[in-house]
Design a protein around this motif. Structure first.
Motif, PDB file in Angstrom:
ATOM      1  N   LEU A  88      26.394  87.570  -8.539  1.00  0.00           N
ATOM      2  CA  LEU A  88      25.118  87.264  -9.185  1.00  0.00           C
ATOM      3  C   LEU A  88      25.015  85.747  -9.255  1.00  0.00           C
ATOM      4  O   LEU A  88      25.543  85.120 -10.170  1.00  0.00           O
ATOM      5  CB  LEU A  88      25.062  87.914 -10.571  1.00  0.00           C
ATOM      6  N   ASN A  89      24.333  85.167  -8.292  1.00  0.00           N
ATOM      7  CA  ASN A  89      24.348  83.721  -8.115  1.00  0.00           C
ATOM      8  C   ASN A  89      23.011  83.041  -8.428  1.00  0.00           C
ATOM      9  O   ASN A  89      22.792  81.902  -8.042  1.00  0.00           O
ATOM     10  CB  ASN A  89      24.775  83.385  -6.692  1.00  0.00           C
ATOM     11  N   ALA A  90      22.100  83.740  -9.112  1.00  0.00           N
ATOM     12  CA  ALA A  90      20.820  83.152  -9.506  1.00  0.00           C
ATOM     13  C   ALA A  90      20.450  83.715 -10.874  1.00  0.00           C
ATOM     14  O   ALA A  90      21.047  84.681 -11.337  1.00  0.00           O
ATOM     15  CB  ALA A  90      19.738  83.466  -8.482  1.00  0.00           C
ATOM     16  N   GLU A  91      19.456  83.114 -11.523  1.00  0.00           N
ATOM     17  CA  GLU A  91      19.064  83.577 -12.855  1.00  0.00           C
ATOM     18  C   GLU A  91      18.184  84.812 -12.814  1.00  0.00           C
ATOM     19  O   GLU A  91      18.036  85.513 -13.808  1.00  0.00           O
ATOM     20  CB  GLU A  91      18.339  82.463 -13.602  1.00  0.00           C
ATOM     21  N   HIS A  92      17.586  85.110 -11.679  1.00  0.00           N
ATOM     22  CA  HIS A  92      16.712  86.267 -11.531  1.00  0.00           C
ATOM     23  C   HIS A  92      16.996  86.909 -10.177  1.00  0.00           C
ATOM     24  O   HIS A  92      16.782  86.285  -9.133  1.00  0.00           O
ATOM     25  CB  HIS A  92      15.242  85.816 -11.618  1.00  0.00           C
ATOM     26  N   LEU A  93      17.495  88.144 -10.183  1.00  0.00           N
ATOM     27  CA  LEU A  93      17.867  88.822  -8.944  1.00  0.00           C
ATOM     28  C   LEU A  93      17.298  90.235  -8.912  1.00  0.00           C
ATOM     29  O   LEU A  93      17.800  91.130  -9.580  1.00  0.00           O
ATOM     30  CB  LEU A  93      19.390  88.899  -8.806  1.00  0.00           C
TER      31      LEU A  93
ATOM     32  N   ASP B   4      14.363  95.635   1.782  1.00  0.00           N
ATOM     33  CA  ASP B   4      14.996  94.418   2.290  1.00  0.00           C
ATOM     34  C   ASP B   4      14.527  93.142   1.598  1.00  0.00           C
ATOM     35  O   ASP B   4      15.181  92.111   1.715  1.00  0.00           O
ATOM     36  CB  ASP B   4      14.753  94.279   3.794  1.00  0.00           C
ATOM     37  N   ASP B   5      13.398  93.183   0.874  1.00  0.00           N
ATOM     38  CA  ASP B   5      12.902  91.964   0.231  1.00  0.00           C
ATOM     39  C   ASP B   5      13.549  91.702  -1.131  1.00  0.00           C
ATOM     40  O   ASP B   5      13.186  90.755  -1.813  1.00  0.00           O
ATOM     41  CB  ASP B   5      11.377  91.998   0.102  1.00  0.00           C
ATOM     42  N   ASN B   6      14.524  92.504  -1.540  1.00  0.00           N
ATOM     43  CA  ASN B   6      15.261  92.284  -2.782  1.00  0.00           C
ATOM     44  C   ASN B   6      16.426  91.325  -2.546  1.00  0.00           C
ATOM     45  O   ASN B   6      16.967  91.255  -1.444  1.00  0.00           O
ATOM     46  CB  ASN B   6      15.818  93.613  -3.319  1.00  0.00           C
ATOM     47  N   ALA B   7      16.825  90.600  -3.600  1.00  0.00           N
ATOM     48  CA  ALA B   7      17.984  89.722  -3.494  1.00  0.00           C
ATOM     49  C   ALA B   7      19.267  90.542  -3.352  1.00  0.00           C
ATOM     50  O   ALA B   7      20.200  90.150  -2.662  1.00  0.00           O
ATOM     51  CB  ALA B   7      18.069  88.804  -4.710  1.00  0.00           C
ATOM     52  N   ILE B   8      19.318  91.694  -4.038  1.00  0.00           N
ATOM     53  CA  ILE B   8      20.458  92.606  -3.938  1.00  0.00           C
ATOM     54  C   ILE B   8      19.936  93.911  -3.341  1.00  0.00           C
ATOM     55  O   ILE B   8      19.104  94.583  -3.945  1.00  0.00           O
ATOM     56  CB  ILE B   8      21.100  92.868  -5.317  1.00  0.00           C
ATOM     57  N   VAL B   9      20.421  94.258  -2.156  1.00  0.00           N
ATOM     58  CA  VAL B   9      19.969  95.465  -1.469  1.00  0.00           C
ATOM     59  C   VAL B   9      21.085  96.500  -1.516  1.00  0.00           C
ATOM     60  O   VAL B   9      22.207  96.242  -1.076  1.00  0.00           O
ATOM     61  CB  VAL B   9      19.585  95.162  -0.002  1.00  0.00           C
ATOM     62  N   ILE B  10      20.764  97.676  -2.091  1.00  0.00           N
ATOM     63  CA  ILE B  10      21.670  98.823  -2.071  1.00  0.00           C
ATOM     64  C   ILE B  10      20.950  99.901  -1.271  1.00  0.00           C
ATOM     65  O   ILE B  10      19.991 100.510  -1.750  1.00  0.00           O
ATOM     66  CB  ILE B  10      22.018  99.313  -3.489  1.00  0.00           C
TER      67      ILE B  10
ATOM     68  N   SER C  40      18.970 107.255  -3.385  1.00  0.00           N
ATOM     69  CA  SER C  40      18.704 107.431  -4.813  1.00  0.00           C
ATOM     70  C   SER C  40      18.259 106.140  -5.491  1.00  0.00           C
ATOM     71  O   SER C  40      17.825 106.155  -6.633  1.00  0.00           O
ATOM     72  CB  SER C  40      19.943 107.979  -5.525  1.00  0.00           C
ATOM     73  N   VAL C  41      18.360 105.018  -4.790  1.00  0.00           N
ATOM     74  CA  VAL C  41      17.931 103.722  -5.325  1.00  0.00           C
ATOM     75  C   VAL C  41      16.490 103.495  -4.888  1.00  0.00           C
ATOM     76  O   VAL C  41      16.163 103.616  -3.709  1.00  0.00           O
ATOM     77  CB  VAL C  41      18.840 102.582  -4.807  1.00  0.00           C
ATOM     78  N   SER C  42      15.604 103.172  -5.844  1.00  0.00           N
ATOM     79  CA  SER C  42      14.196 102.933  -5.519  1.00  0.00           C
ATOM     80  C   SER C  42      14.043 101.642  -4.727  1.00  0.00           C
ATOM     81  O   SER C  42      14.922 100.784  -4.728  1.00  0.00           O
ATOM     82  CB  SER C  42      13.367 102.842  -6.798  1.00  0.00           C
ATOM     83  N   SER C  43      12.900 101.500  -4.063  1.00  0.00           N
ATOM     84  CA  SER C  43      12.635 100.308  -3.256  1.00  0.00           C
ATOM     85  C   SER C  43      12.756  99.033  -4.082  1.00  0.00           C
ATOM     86  O   SER C  43      13.316  98.043  -3.639  1.00  0.00           O
ATOM     87  CB  SER C  43      11.245 100.381  -2.645  1.00  0.00           C
ATOM     88  N   HIS C  44      12.221  99.043  -5.287  1.00  0.00           N
ATOM     89  CA  HIS C  44      12.328  97.935  -6.237  1.00  0.00           C
ATOM     90  C   HIS C  44      12.789  98.542  -7.550  1.00  0.00           C
ATOM     91  O   HIS C  44      12.000  98.777  -8.459  1.00  0.00           O
ATOM     92  CB  HIS C  44      10.996  97.195  -6.377  1.00  0.00           C
TER      93      HIS C  44
ATOM     94  N   GLU D  36      16.025  94.665 -11.995  1.00  0.00           N
ATOM     95  CA  GLU D  36      16.352  93.254 -11.776  1.00  0.00           C
ATOM     96  C   GLU D  36      17.383  92.776 -12.787  1.00  0.00           C
ATOM     97  O   GLU D  36      17.404  93.206 -13.929  1.00  0.00           O
ATOM     98  CB  GLU D  36      15.086  92.402 -11.853  1.00  0.00           C
ATOM     99  N   PHE D  37      18.254  91.893 -12.313  1.00  0.00           N
ATOM    100  CA  PHE D  37      19.214  91.207 -13.173  1.00  0.00           C
ATOM    101  C   PHE D  37      18.601  89.876 -13.583  1.00  0.00           C
ATOM    102  O   PHE D  37      18.043  89.166 -12.752  1.00  0.00           O
ATOM    103  CB  PHE D  37      20.531  90.920 -12.421  1.00  0.00           C
ATOM    104  N   THR D  38      18.724  89.539 -14.855  1.00  0.00           N
ATOM    105  CA  THR D  38      18.277  88.231 -15.337  1.00  0.00           C
ATOM    106  C   THR D  38      19.377  87.626 -16.197  1.00  0.00           C
ATOM    107  O   THR D  38      20.111  88.335 -16.886  1.00  0.00           O
ATOM    108  CB  THR D  38      16.970  88.328 -16.160  1.00  0.00           C
ATOM    109  N   PHE D  39      19.481  86.304 -16.138  1.00  0.00           N
ATOM    110  CA  PHE D  39      20.479  85.579 -16.918  1.00  0.00           C
ATOM    111  C   PHE D  39      19.740  84.603 -17.811  1.00  0.00           C
ATOM    112  O   PHE D  39      18.953  83.781 -17.344  1.00  0.00           O
ATOM    113  CB  PHE D  39      21.436  84.831 -15.977  1.00  0.00           C
TER     114      PHE D  39
END
Length: 167
Positions: free
Chosen positions: A18-23, A29-35, A39-43, A46-49
């Motif tokens: 987790l290398n940014a404040e908002h991920l 594919d347009d997500n910072a973290i792609v799983i 079972s994982v939705s398209s969006h 989000e992780f926030t710091f």
């Protein structure tokens, strides 16, 4: 640096820093973290710091985010915290001293959804998927279809009778 380690139900494992404040996290594919799991939705979320702690917020995903099987809308991450994104199991590893033991369970605090998506407003414009989630209501064409079938039957009977009269 904080990171998550995730394992799919098929056994595939990966680790993401987790290398940014908002991920944003999701299957697209347009997500910072792609799983890339069904079972994982398209969006999905989000992780926030905020400078002191990491928070994961579900963005109204289809399969939800859960701790010990209980669906949550958001959760404050603790070191060693276990949670599920859809059917993918995740473990959060935060910045901590070497002598500090990881937490035994998921989150220090979380918001539980009591009904539907809960009272937290969700930006549904970010959701993408496979169309409407409910079956559209009938327009009342069933009697018309039945009348059409009766008409076809009557035509078939008339042709059968006409061919027998001609012979």
């Amino acid at each position: 640096m904080a990171k998550i380690q995730y394992t799919t139900p098929e056994g595939a494992t990966s680790e993401v820093e987790l290398n940014a404040e908002h991920l944003p996290l999701g299957r697209a594919d347009d997500n910072a973290i792609v799983i890339a799991h069904d079972s994982v939705s398209s969006h999905h979320g989000e992780f926030t710091f905020d400078g002191t702690s990491w928070v994961f917020t579900d963005l109204g995903s289809t399969n939800g985010t859960a701790i010990n099987g209980q669906i949550v809308e958001s959760l404050e991450m603790t070191n060693g915290g276990v949670f599920n994104i859809g059917h993918v199991e995740c473990v959060f590893y935060g910045d901590y001293a070497e002598n500090e033991a990881p937490a035994a369970q998921g989150a220090r605090s979380h918001t539980v959804s009591n009904s539907g998506y809960g009272s937290m407003p969700i930006d549904r414009s970010r959701r993408t998927g496979f169309g409407p989630k409910t079956k559209p209501k009938s327009n009342g064409y069933a009697p018309l279809y039945l009348l059409g079938l009766i008409g076809l039957g009557a035509c078939g009977y008339a042709i059968f009778t006409f061919t027998n009269l001609s012979a």
